[in-house]
Design an enzyme around this catalytic site. Structure first.
Site, short mmCIF file in Angstrom:
data_model
loop_
_atom_site.label_atom_id
_atom_site.label_comp_id
_atom_site.label_asym_id
_atom_site.label_seq_id
_atom_site.Cartn_x
_atom_site.Cartn_y
_atom_site.Cartn_z
N GLU A 139 0.84 -1.20 0.00
CA GLU A 139 0.00 0.00 0.00
C GLU A 139 0.88 1.25 0.00
O GLU A 139 0.62 2.21 -0.71
CB GLU A 139 -0.91 -0.01 1.25
CG GLU A 139 -1.92 1.14 1.29
CD GLU A 139 -1.41 2.38 2.01
OE1 GLU A 139 -2.02 3.44 1.85
OE2 GLU A 139 -0.39 2.31 2.70
N GLU A 140 1.93 1.16 0.82
CA GLU A 140 2.71 2.37 1.11
C GLU A 140 3.48 2.91 -0.08
O GLU A 140 3.79 4.08 -0.14
CB GLU A 140 3.69 2.10 2.27
CG GLU A 140 3.03 1.71 3.59
CD GLU A 140 2.35 2.89 4.28
OE1 GLU A 140 2.30 3.99 3.71
OE2 GLU A 140 1.85 2.68 5.40
N ASP B 92 -7.47 1.09 7.99
CA ASP B 92 -6.10 1.57 7.81
C ASP B 92 -5.93 2.92 8.51
O ASP B 92 -5.40 3.87 7.94
CB ASP B 92 -5.76 1.68 6.32
CG ASP B 92 -4.29 2.03 6.10
OD1 ASP B 92 -3.50 1.91 7.06
OD2 ASP B 92 -3.94 2.45 4.98
N HIS C 16 4.26 5.90 10.71
CA HIS C 16 5.50 5.84 9.90
C HIS C 16 6.76 6.16 10.69
O HIS C 16 7.72 6.70 10.14
CB HIS C 16 5.42 6.82 8.71
CG HIS C 16 4.37 6.47 7.69
ND1 HIS C 16 4.21 7.15 6.52
CD2 HIS C 16 3.43 5.50 7.67
CE1 HIS C 16 3.22 6.62 5.82
NE2 HIS C 16 2.72 5.61 6.50
#
Ligand SMILES: [Zn+2]
Length: 338
Positions: free
Chosen positions: A206-207, A234, A305
């Site tokens: 996804e990232e 998410d 993150h």
């Protein structure tokens, strides 16, 4: 990355992309640009604050490089009062050299700002050895419970398996993965036999480009799969607050009647405007209605993150409330339809 032995240069401080736009090559050439802008905390919804703050991480390097900068630093885009720098995607544009870029944790950013205030000519030494390796083949992971009445009608729920490797990716998006698997497992443990097929999807990548979500949509169209709905988790493993839904108004109205089934201090709204990065491509490809679980967002960007996004940052009870809310939501959709 920087040259092997690092680089040393003076630092130009700007606030944001608007700030760099007012600078000339004379100000910036040969220097490191430091984007020193606090997280946009005026938004109660921290995702809005993130959205307002993140552009410099994505485009700041190329904008500065165009003016001759040799590297870029940003104040980490997060809400944590700590020194964990956050990472995330960056886009180099074609019109400028690809200069190194890094984020500083909040405390280090404070320190650098203080030093530069006292001595604007201070030089900074920067050494980075990161690299981008070629892509490798990877996979979405899918599990399902076959529907007893409509096995071809799929209710999908998912999150993403990949994470930025500075931490464990516990909230982003280990929580979404656990929400999805355990919601289905809970229904199974209760002996529930779904009418429709319930599918948990663990999307990959996804990232860094939504590759798993795009492939999933492509195959769904190719195989003529029929999704009743796709739901995404998410946004962390915090106390669930709401669902968001994108689909027919009549479906939304129906779901809003379900609020009575959710206990106080959990889900208290189903709002229009749902979806998520991994299920977006499916919605776009075949119009599948999409929804997202919205947990409390106040602490998400303390972890997002960053090295702080570790397993111990997830509260078991809050995570379980999310799982239970999702299981209930899936049950209601399976029973009542949209
Ligand atoms: Zn995520």
């Amino acid at each position: 990355a920087t040259p092997k032995d690092g680089l040393t240069a003076e630092v130009v401080v700007v606030k944001s992309l608007d700030g760099i736009a007012t600078r000339s090559p004379d100000d910036v050439t040969g220097k490191i640009v430091f984007y020193d802008e606090p997280f946009a905390s005026e938004h109660v919804n921290t995702f809005r604050g993130y959205g307002a703050s993140v552009q410099k991480r994505i485009y700041g390097a190329s904008r500065a490089a165009k003016l001759g900068a040799v590297a870029v630093l940003i104040r980490s885009i997060g809400t944590g009062d700590d020194d964990h720098p956050h990472t995330g995607s960056l886009r180099y544009t074609e019109d400028a050299p690809q200069i190194p870029a890094a984020a500083l944790g909040a405390h280090s950013a404070d320190k650098l700002a203080q030093i530069l205030e006292k001595n604007p000519k201070a030089k900074l030494f920067l050494k980075m050895n990161c690299q981008t390796l070629p892509d490798v083949l990877s996979y979405n992971v899918i599990g399902e419970i076959k529907g007893s009445e409509n096995p071809d009608d799929i209710i999908a729920v998912g999150g993403h398996l990949d994470a930025w490797d500075t931490g464990h990716g516990a909230h982003d998006d280990g929580a979404g993965i656990m929400h999805s698997i355990v919601a289905l497992q809970s229904l199974q443990t209760l002996g529930y036999q779904p009418k429709n097929t319930l599918r948990a999807v663990m999307f990959i990548n996804e990232e860094n480009g939504l590759r798993g979500g795009k492939k999933y949509a492509e195959l769904a169209v190719e195989n003529k799969e029929k999704h009743v709905i796709a739901i995404e988790s998410d946004a962390g493993g915090f106390t669930p607050r709401a669902f968001r839904f994108k689909g027919a108004d009549s479906s939304l109205a129906k779901m809003q009647d379900w609020m009575q089934y959710f206990p106080d201090n959990t889900i208290d709204a189903i709002r229009a405007g749902g979806g998520g990065p991994d299920i977006g491509p499916l919605n776009k490809a075949d119009g599948t209605p999409v929804a997202a679980i919205i947990p409390d967002a106040q602490r998400y960007f303390d972890f997002h993150h960053s090295p702080a996004d570790v397993f111990s940052a997830v509260n078991k009870r809050e995570l379980e409330l999310g799982t239970a809310s999702l299981a209930s939501f899936i049950y209601l959709i399976d029973q009542e339809g949209l």
